[in-house]
Design a protein around this motif. Structure first.
Motif, PDB file in Angstrom:
ATOM      1  N   HIS A  90       0.832  -1.196   0.000  1.00 15.64           N
ATOM      2  CA  HIS A  90       0.000   0.000   0.000  1.00 15.64           C
ATOM      3  C   HIS A  90       0.876   1.259   0.000  1.00 15.64           C
ATOM      4  O   HIS A  90       0.377   2.356  -0.291  1.00 15.64           O
ATOM      5  N   TYR A  91       2.157   1.108   0.354  1.00 13.96           N
ATOM      6  CA  TYR A  91       3.028   2.271   0.535  1.00 13.96           C
ATOM      7  C   TYR A  91       4.245   2.295  -0.379  1.00 13.96           C
ATOM      8  O   TYR A  91       4.908   3.323  -0.493  1.00 13.96           O
ATOM      9  N   SER A  98      10.132  -6.011  -4.049  1.00 12.59           N
ATOM     10  CA  SER A  98      10.795  -7.253  -4.458  1.00 12.59           C
ATOM     11  C   SER A  98      12.313  -7.126  -4.373  1.00 12.59           C
ATOM     12  O   SER A  98      13.007  -8.093  -4.050  1.00 12.59           O
ATOM     13  N   LEU A  99      12.857  -5.933  -4.656  1.00 11.91           N
ATOM     14  CA  LEU A  99      14.302  -5.730  -4.554  1.00 11.91           C
ATOM     15  C   LEU A  99      14.782  -5.800  -3.111  1.00 11.91           C
ATOM     16  O   LEU A  99      15.797  -6.427  -2.801  1.00 11.91           O
ATOM     17  N   VAL A 100      14.049  -5.143  -2.201  1.00 13.18           N
ATOM     18  CA  VAL A 100      14.403  -5.214  -0.778  1.00 13.18           C
ATOM     19  C   VAL A 100      14.290  -6.655  -0.295  1.00 13.18           C
ATOM     20  O   VAL A 100      15.142  -7.159   0.442  1.00 13.18           O
ATOM     21  N   LEU A 157      10.199  -0.582   5.012  1.00 13.97           N
ATOM     22  CA  LEU A 157      10.522  -1.126   6.340  1.00 13.97           C
ATOM     23  C   LEU A 157       9.628  -2.322   6.672  1.00 13.97           C
ATOM     24  O   LEU A 157      10.073  -3.288   7.306  1.00 13.97           O
ATOM     25  N   LEU A 158       8.378  -2.279   6.228  1.00 17.26           N
ATOM     26  CA  LEU A 158       7.478  -3.410   6.439  1.00 17.26           C
ATOM     27  C   LEU A 158       7.926  -4.623   5.621  1.00 17.26           C
ATOM     28  O   LEU A 158       7.762  -5.770   6.061  1.00 17.26           O
ATOM     29  N   VAL A 159       8.493  -4.368   4.440  1.00 15.33           N
ATOM     30  CA  VAL A 159       9.034  -5.470   3.641  1.00 15.33           C
ATOM     31  C   VAL A 159      10.176  -6.143   4.392  1.00 15.33           C
ATOM     32  O   VAL A 159      10.310  -7.379   4.376  1.00 15.33           O
TER      33      VAL A 159
END
Length: 313
Positions: A90-91, A98-100, A157-159
């Protein structure tokens, strides 16, 4: 019947998960994250139950004996990872996410050191440093001011929180291979995961009244995530990890940003930025270096077949 190569299974799993990043981003305004995650696993349960239930009846004593571990696997691999990812989308963009997420193998290496007592070699140490540098470059969008201000996108950060959950799950899969039965454990994880997600789904749907837009696309999203990104991908991943180990399997997670980027550019008009490309190169290079297994004499890397066997337990 010819046995499917674990490496083919890893490619298939990451292809399906690459699509999951993009479809999660595309449907973000129609299906809120807890609802999507809850419906995803309910669909997976309906599909998987007839195949796995006969095994559960026979293997329940083994699963029950290790129930604390199974609950933790459900919390991290079923409820935690996917829900955090859907919230993150959502953010942030699916390419960025996908990169993180491609730094997951590095986290797996670190967790394997603490949880499985697997020693970190020189290659892994260098790889960790390079990958972390790449992730920070992506998070900061290539800006030192952003980096020093620590004003990162909450989605990114959520990822990171999501990939930590997935890394814990992957290490547990390897740790309990040969101890916990695969299909039965996965089915119980799904059931427990649904139980964990249920109160969040109720809160989101009936208390906060987050709008849900039902359409043919949202229905296809639930079916895709519930069948392909859950059952097919998870079984493929778990089977491959049990054969080649989490460290060797982890390098294939680099395929997720490749697939996700291609799908995102083709289907939802995202664009690959320079800092994503630069940071992604560092992440992939770091993972590649960290998963290279040197020969006992130190003369060079082992052949693929030997290095896969070195990770078996």
């Amino acid at each position: 019947m010819t046995r499917v190569s674990p490496y083919a299974l890893l490619v298939l799993a990451n292809l399906l998960w690459g699509g999951n990043f993009v479809i999660g981003r595309a449907i973000a305004e129609s299906l809120p994250p807890y609802t999507l995650s809850f419906l995803r696993w309910c669909t997976a349960l309906l599909v998987f139950l007839p195949f796995a239930w006969p095994n559960v009846r026979k293997e329940w004593p083994i699963v029950r004996k290790h129930m604390p571990t199974v609950i933790f696997m459900a919390l991290t691999g079923v409820a935690g990872f996917n829900t955090l990812l859907y919230i993150a989308l959502h953010y942030t963009t699916s390419i960025n996410a996908s990169l993180v997420n491609s730094s997951t193998p590095i986290v797996i290496c670190i967790l394997s050191f603490f949880m499985l007592r697997e020693r970190l070699n020189k290659n892994q140490t260098v790889g960790i440093i390079l990958s972390l540098a790449g992730v920070l470059f992506i998070l900061s969008k290539g800006s030192l001011a952003t980096l020093f201000a620590f004003s990162f996108n909450i989605g990114d950060l959520l990822v990171i929180a999501a990939l930590i959950c997935w890394s814990i799950y992957s290490v547990l899969v390897k740790r309990y291979t040969g101890i916990l039965p695969g299909y039965s454990t996965f089915l119980i994880c799904i059931i427990i995961g649904i139980g964990i997600l249920f109160p969040f789904f109720i809160y989101e749907a009936f208390i906060t009244h987050v709008p849900i837009t039902w359409s043919f696309g949202s229905l296809l999203t639930v079916l895709y995530t519930g069948i392909f990104a859950s059952i097919v991908a998870f079984i493929s991943w778990n089977s491959a990890v049990s054969q080649v180990g989490p460290g060797k399997a982890g390098i294939f997670l680099n395929l997720i940003p490749v697939f996700a980027s291609v799908f995102a550019i083709l289907f939802i008009d995202e664009r690959l930025t320079w800092y994503q490309a630069a940071g992604g190169i560092f992440v992939v290079l770091g993972v590649y270096i960290s998963t290279r297994i040197t020969s006992p004499s130190g003369s060079g890397p082992l052949p693929l077949e030997q290095s896969a066997g070195a990770n078996r337990s």
